[in-house]
Scaffold this motif. Structure first.
Motif, PDB file in Angstrom:
ATOM      1  N   ARG B  75       0.830  -1.211   0.000  1.00 41.01           N
ATOM      2  CA  ARG B  75       0.000   0.000   0.000  1.00 41.01           C
ATOM      3  C   ARG B  75       0.854   1.246   0.000  1.00 41.01           C
ATOM      4  O   ARG B  75       0.355   2.339   0.190  1.00 41.01           O
ATOM      5  CB  ARG B  75      -0.874   0.046   1.262  1.00 41.01           C
ATOM      6  N   LEU B  76       2.173   1.081  -0.197  1.00 45.23           N
ATOM      7  CA  LEU B  76       3.047   2.221   0.013  1.00 45.23           C
ATOM      8  C   LEU B  76       2.852   3.330  -1.011  1.00 45.23           C
ATOM      9  O   LEU B  76       2.684   4.500  -0.661  1.00 45.23           O
ATOM     10  CB  LEU B  76       4.521   1.773  -0.004  1.00 45.23           C
ATOM     11  N   ILE B  77       2.824   2.974  -2.296  1.00 46.12           N
ATOM     12  CA  ILE B  77       2.844   3.992  -3.337  1.00 46.12           C
ATOM     13  C   ILE B  77       1.682   4.974  -3.226  1.00 46.12           C
ATOM     14  O   ILE B  77       1.843   6.171  -3.401  1.00 46.12           O
ATOM     15  CB  ILE B  77       2.838   3.315  -4.717  1.00 46.12           C
ATOM     16  N   SER B  78       0.500   4.471  -2.913  1.00 47.11           N
ATOM     17  CA  SER B  78      -0.626   5.397  -2.869  1.00 47.11           C
ATOM     18  C   SER B  78      -0.603   6.273  -1.632  1.00 47.11           C
ATOM     19  O   SER B  78      -1.176   7.340  -1.619  1.00 47.11           O
ATOM     20  CB  SER B  78      -1.937   4.615  -2.940  1.00 47.11           C
ATOM     21  N   ASN B  79       0.085   5.824  -0.566  1.00 54.79           N
ATOM     22  CA  ASN B  79       0.014   6.583   0.683  1.00 54.79           C
ATOM     23  C   ASN B  79       1.284   7.307   1.047  1.00 54.79           C
ATOM     24  O   ASN B  79       1.351   7.974   2.077  1.00 54.79           O
ATOM     25  CB  ASN B  79      -0.328   5.621   1.833  1.00 54.79           C
ATOM     26  N   PHE B  80       2.293   7.166   0.202  1.00 55.99           N
ATOM     27  CA  PHE B  80       3.605   7.732   0.457  1.00 55.99           C
ATOM     28  C   PHE B  80       3.545   9.218   0.814  1.00 55.99           C
ATOM     29  O   PHE B  80       4.133   9.662   1.791  1.00 55.99           O
ATOM     30  CB  PHE B  80       4.450   7.524  -0.809  1.00 55.99           C
ATOM     31  N   PHE B  81       2.790   9.941   0.028  1.00 55.47           N
ATOM     32  CA  PHE B  81       2.679  11.385   0.216  1.00 55.47           C
ATOM     33  C   PHE B  81       2.220  11.717   1.627  1.00 55.47           C
ATOM     34  O   PHE B  81       2.729  12.633   2.279  1.00 55.47           O
ATOM     35  CB  PHE B  81       1.701  11.941  -0.811  1.00 55.47           C
ATOM     36  N   PHE B  82       1.233  10.957   2.129  1.00 54.89           N
ATOM     37  CA  PHE B  82       0.674  11.304   3.432  1.00 54.89           C
ATOM     38  C   PHE B  82       1.628  10.997   4.573  1.00 54.89           C
ATOM     39  O   PHE B  82       1.576  11.639   5.620  1.00 54.89           O
ATOM     40  CB  PHE B  82      -0.656  10.578   3.632  1.00 54.89           C
ATOM     41  N   LEU B  83       2.506  10.005   4.377  1.00 51.74           N
ATOM     42  CA  LEU B  83       3.510   9.729   5.399  1.00 51.74           C
ATOM     43  C   LEU B  83       4.402  10.950   5.588  1.00 51.74           C
ATOM     44  O   LEU B  83       4.648  11.405   6.703  1.00 51.74           O
ATOM     45  CB  LEU B  83       4.389   8.545   4.975  1.00 51.74           C
ATOM     46  N   ILE B  84       4.881  11.488   4.468  1.00 54.51           N
ATOM     47  CA  ILE B  84       5.771  12.646   4.539  1.00 54.51           C
ATOM     48  C   ILE B  84       5.009  13.876   5.053  1.00 54.51           C
ATOM     49  O   ILE B  84       5.522  14.642   5.873  1.00 54.51           O
ATOM     50  CB  ILE B  84       6.364  12.965   3.144  1.00 54.51           C
ATOM     51  N   LEU B  85       3.795  14.040   4.554  1.00 46.92           N
ATOM     52  CA  LEU B  85       3.011  15.209   4.960  1.00 46.92           C
ATOM     53  C   LEU B  85       2.761  15.217   6.464  1.00 46.92           C
ATOM     54  O   LEU B  85       2.903  16.258   7.127  1.00 46.92           O
ATOM     55  CB  LEU B  85       1.667  15.201   4.209  1.00 46.92           C
ATOM     56  N   SER B  86       2.427  14.074   7.029  1.00 47.37           N
ATOM     57  CA  SER B  86       2.160  14.009   8.464  1.00 47.37           C
ATOM     58  C   SER B  86       3.412  14.356   9.251  1.00 47.37           C
ATOM     59  O   SER B  86       3.354  15.043  10.275  1.00 47.37           O
ATOM     60  CB  SER B  86       1.676  12.615   8.856  1.00 47.37           C
ATOM     61  N   PHE B  87       4.567  13.885   8.778  1.00 44.29           N
ATOM     62  CA  PHE B  87       5.832  14.187   9.455  1.00 44.29           C
ATOM     63  C   PHE B  87       6.050  15.703   9.481  1.00 44.29           C
ATOM     64  O   PHE B  87       6.344  16.298  10.520  1.00 44.29           O
ATOM     65  CB  PHE B  87       6.966  13.492   8.701  1.00 44.29           C
ATOM     66  N   LEU B  88       5.859  16.326   8.331  1.00 44.59           N
ATOM     67  CA  LEU B  88       6.058  17.774   8.230  1.00 44.59           C
ATOM     68  C   LEU B  88       5.097  18.495   9.161  1.00 44.59           C
ATOM     69  O   LEU B  88       5.460  19.441   9.849  1.00 44.59           O
ATOM     70  CB  LEU B  88       5.814  18.237   6.792  1.00 44.59           C
ATOM     71  N   LEU B  89       3.872  18.017   9.184  1.00 47.09           N
ATOM     72  CA  LEU B  89       2.846  18.637  10.003  1.00 47.09           C
ATOM     73  C   LEU B  89       3.249  18.642  11.474  1.00 47.09           C
ATOM     74  O   LEU B  89       3.157  19.653  12.174  1.00 47.09           O
ATOM     75  CB  LEU B  89       1.554  17.822   9.847  1.00 47.09           C
ATOM     76  N   ILE B  90       3.738  17.501  11.944  1.00 44.32           N
ATOM     77  CA  ILE B  90       4.090  17.408  13.359  1.00 44.32           C
ATOM     78  C   ILE B  90       5.299  18.288  13.672  1.00 44.32           C
ATOM     79  O   ILE B  90       5.352  18.958  14.705  1.00 44.32           O
ATOM     80  CB  ILE B  90       4.340  15.941  13.746  1.00 44.32           C
ATOM     81  N   LEU B  91       6.240  18.298  12.751  1.00 40.43           N
ATOM     82  CA  LEU B  91       7.427  19.146  12.916  1.00 40.43           C
ATOM     83  C   LEU B  91       7.010  20.614  13.028  1.00 40.43           C
ATOM     84  O   LEU B  91       7.403  21.354  13.924  1.00 40.43           O
ATOM     85  CB  LEU B  91       8.282  18.982  11.661  1.00 40.43           C
TER      86      LEU B  91
END
Lengths: 241, 443
Positions: B75-91
């Motif tokens: 399921r990685l390819i479709s959700n990759f963007f959100f993994l990075i986005l969530s990281f940025l959000l928390i930072l």
């Protein structure tokens, strides 16, 4: 049972009428030809709500074609048996089945007409037997659609995300959009809300496993039951029996 | 410190959940196990860096763990963007809460990071900001209908994710604990402003991408029409051949009639009807059934998809008994075509062609269009050879096909949700898999 025939080619209509009459006589069936005509409007005037058999030509060259005639008949006689007379080109059995719930069809340009008609009557006999046992299909209006649910074969209903429901029946499964609460209100007493996500048909329940909080059905399937409902379930089942 | 780390991880999972990355309990347990392992290993190996950087490093490691797990589940390819986005959000949220603490309560950054009560206050602020922003972004993505784009277009996800990662790295290279409070605030503010600008640009970019995709769809439709024209010309040629043969055969009948040979005539007649040579010109009849589909985009799509099944034309049927002029207005035509395309592809792929006996002429696939009371109803019925579980088929990422992403039906679901006048019912019987797509006329 009454039989109605609508076919606009004179010689074909006479031929079909003759074959059907002979068959009814020979087999001594409790049926009679009520009307045989080329005009669909005459048929509409003659019919009533009593379950009857209709032989309709698809390619009628008149105000109504065969399908439109069948739709109109369906509104009055909801359980009648509709048989389409069609040529190979015009054959569209899936449409006949879904749009007007036609029972069978006769191809007039292939094979022996008599054999076809005999076969159709056998199908009618079979369907009569099935229908005698099975008065349990109800129509439920949900949102703005009408759902036909066979209560006898429905085992349990499960909810999925996005307002979707899975109806588990004996020989098939359906996935539809709907609300479990709305369905619960419209189904009879033998349907019990065992869990937030499950509505079960008590007639199919085999046993309840209280430790695992599971209901087991006669066909081996199982579903969750909430602890609070287990007690209610046993009471409810006793009440029904 | 471990407490803070786990709290960050919890926030991260909550963010992912808001962005519709579905993680079941089982998934979470695996991720927790993997995280503990990864963290433990890293801490053991690197134990002399500054506390702050270790924290961020370990947190970045969490992304890796989740990513690996999703890769394992395909399921990685479709959700990759959100993994990075969530990281940025928390930072972003973490930094913003510290800046707010400094600006409003005048608590220096160094103090914020050493006293427990300030750390806790920071965490609370951070949580509020994170959850609010996540909801906000989720709403924007849904409003602009960008989820399907982000799930399917790898290039878009990669470009934006890379941009985000670069920003994060740039930020980290500037932040240093020896900076004065003023400097830290300045850097943070610049960072924050850059994020907002880039977010703005991103949304506009994604929106334009969506337009591009739409245009590409229209191009595809045009191409289908061209192919349909070719098919039509081919059919015309076949028809001319047929007419020629037909006349010859009729001439043959004359002989029997002249000699009044009835049984010979009967034999000849039925032989001719069963003759393969004439049956081969069924091409014409196939396209005839399409003639009733007056909506040209759908006609093209059907011609294209079914043309490829030429070999099995005796085993599928398409029924459009009455002419269909217009699509009910609750869905634009290119979206309906997309759904239709996905449903037909699924049906074709479910068929096991080895098991189809072409000679038996049994229908393994049927596509039916009919209209009833201003509704357009499409029924696609195919025989299938594997067991299907109805509860699972609509989840993104689920597929019975190997190496497949399983996005087709999930995409249809997303489209259907946007257009309330549409419904999809699925039914499985012992022999067939049936999909019924109903489109109503919006009042």
């Amino acid at each position: 049972m009454k039989i109605y025939i609508c076919e606009d080619d004179l010689s074909q209509r006479q031929h079909i009428t003759k074959i059907i009459n002979n068959y009814i006589l020979i087999e001594n069936l409790d049926m009679k030809i009520q009307l045989s005509t080329s005009d669909p409007l005459q048929i509409l005037q003659a019919i009533d709500q009593e379950q009857s058999v209709y032989f309709l030509d698809i390619g009628l060259h008149s105000e109504l074609n065969g399908l439109e005639l069948a739709s109109a008949i369906r509104k009055t006689d909801t359980h009648g048996y509709i048989i389409f007379i069609t040529t190979h080109d015009e054959m569209a059995f899936e449409t006949f089945k879904y749009q007007v719930a036609a029972l069978d069809f006769i191809l007039k340009d292939q094979g022996n007409l008599k054999e076809n008609i005999v076969r159709v009557f056998q199908t009618i006999q079979q369907q009569l037997m099935i229908d005698a046992d099975d008065n349990d299909t109800i129509a439920i209006k949900l949102n703005d659609r009408i759902l036909y649910i066979n209560l006898k074969t429905l085992i349990y209903i499960e909810t999925l995300s996005n307002h979707k429901l899975v109806l588990h029946a004996q020989n098939k499964e359906s996935l539809i959009t709907g609300d479990l609460k709305a369905l619960e209100q419209r189904l009879p007493n033998n349907f019990f809300r065992a869990h937030k996500s499950f509505l079960v048909n008590l007639d199919y329940v085999d046993h309840v496993d209280k430790k695992q909080n599971l209901i087991f059905f006669r066909n081996g399937a199982s579903c969750l039951v909430s602890r609070r409902k287990i007690k209610l379930l046993t009471e409810h089942k006793l009440k029904l029996n | 410190m471990l407490f803070i780390l786990s709290y960050y991880c919890l926030l991260y999972w909550l963010c992912l959940h808001t962005f519709q990355v579905i993680l079941s309990i089982k998934d979470l347990l695996w991720i927790i196990a993997g995280s503990i392992f990864a963290f433990g290993l890293t801490i053991y190996v690197i134990n002399f860096f500054n506390y702050n950087i270790i924290l961020m490093l370990l947190f970045a490691l969490e992304i890796l763990v989740v990513a690996l797990y999703l890769l394992f589940q395909k399921r990685l390819i479709s959700n990759f963007f959100f993994l990075i986005l969530s990281f940025l959000l928390i930072l972003f949220a973490g930094q913003t809460s510290e800046v707010l603490m400094y600006e409003f309560f005048r608590i220096p950054y160094a103090l914020q990071e050493s006293h427990m009560k300030f750390i806790l206050a920071d965490l609370i602020f951070m949580t509020i900001i994170t959850l609010l922003l996540a909801r906000g972004i989720n709403y924007l993505l849904q409003h602009f209908k960008l989820y399907s784009l982000l799930h399917t277009s790898i290039i878009n996800s990669l470009i934006i994710s890379t941009a985000i990662l670069l920003m994060v790295i740039a930020f980290f290279s500037q932040v240093d604990n020896s900076n004065s409070n003023k400097t830290t605030t300045k850097i943070s503010l610049i960072f924050l402003i850059i994020i907002v600008i880039i977010a703005f640009i991103t949304i506009i970019w994604l929106h334009s991408q969506k337009r591009t995709l739409q245009l590409r769809h229209e191009q595809e439709t045009n191409q289908q029409l061209v192919e349909y024209l070719y098919n039509l010309e081919y059919a015309q040629a076949e028809f001319r051949k047929f007419k020629h043969d037909y006349l010859n055969i009729l001439a043959g009948l004359a002989g029997y009639i002249e000699t009044q040979d009835l049984s010979g005539l009967k034999n000849y007649f039925y032989k001719v009807i069963n003759n393969n040579h004439i049956a081969q010109t069924n091409d014409i009849f196939n396209l005839k059934s399409l003639q009733n589909m007056k909506i040209i985009e759908i006609k093209g799509l059907l011609a294209l998809k079914l043309g490829k099944l030429h070999q099995y034309r005796n085993n599928f049927r398409i029924e459009i008994v009455n002419p269909i002029q217009k699509l009910p207005n609750s869905m634009p035509i290119y979206e309906y075509n997309r759904c239709l395309g996905i449903l037909i592809d699924n049906a074709i792929e479910a068929l096991d062609f080895h098991q189809i006996d072409v000679k038996s002429k049994k229908t393994h696939l049927s596509i039916v269009f009919y209209q009833e009371k201003q509704q357009l109803i499409l029924v696609i019925k195919n025989s299938y050879f594997k067991n299907v579980n109805l509860s699972q088929i609509y989840q993104a990422g689920f597929s019975t096909k190997p190496q497949h992403q399983g996005l087709g039906l999930a995409n249809i679901n997303e489209i259907l949700q946007q257009y309330p006048g549409s419904t999809l019912d699925t039914e499985i019987t012992q022999e067939f898999f049936i999909q019924k797509l109903i489109l109503r006329q919006a009042v």
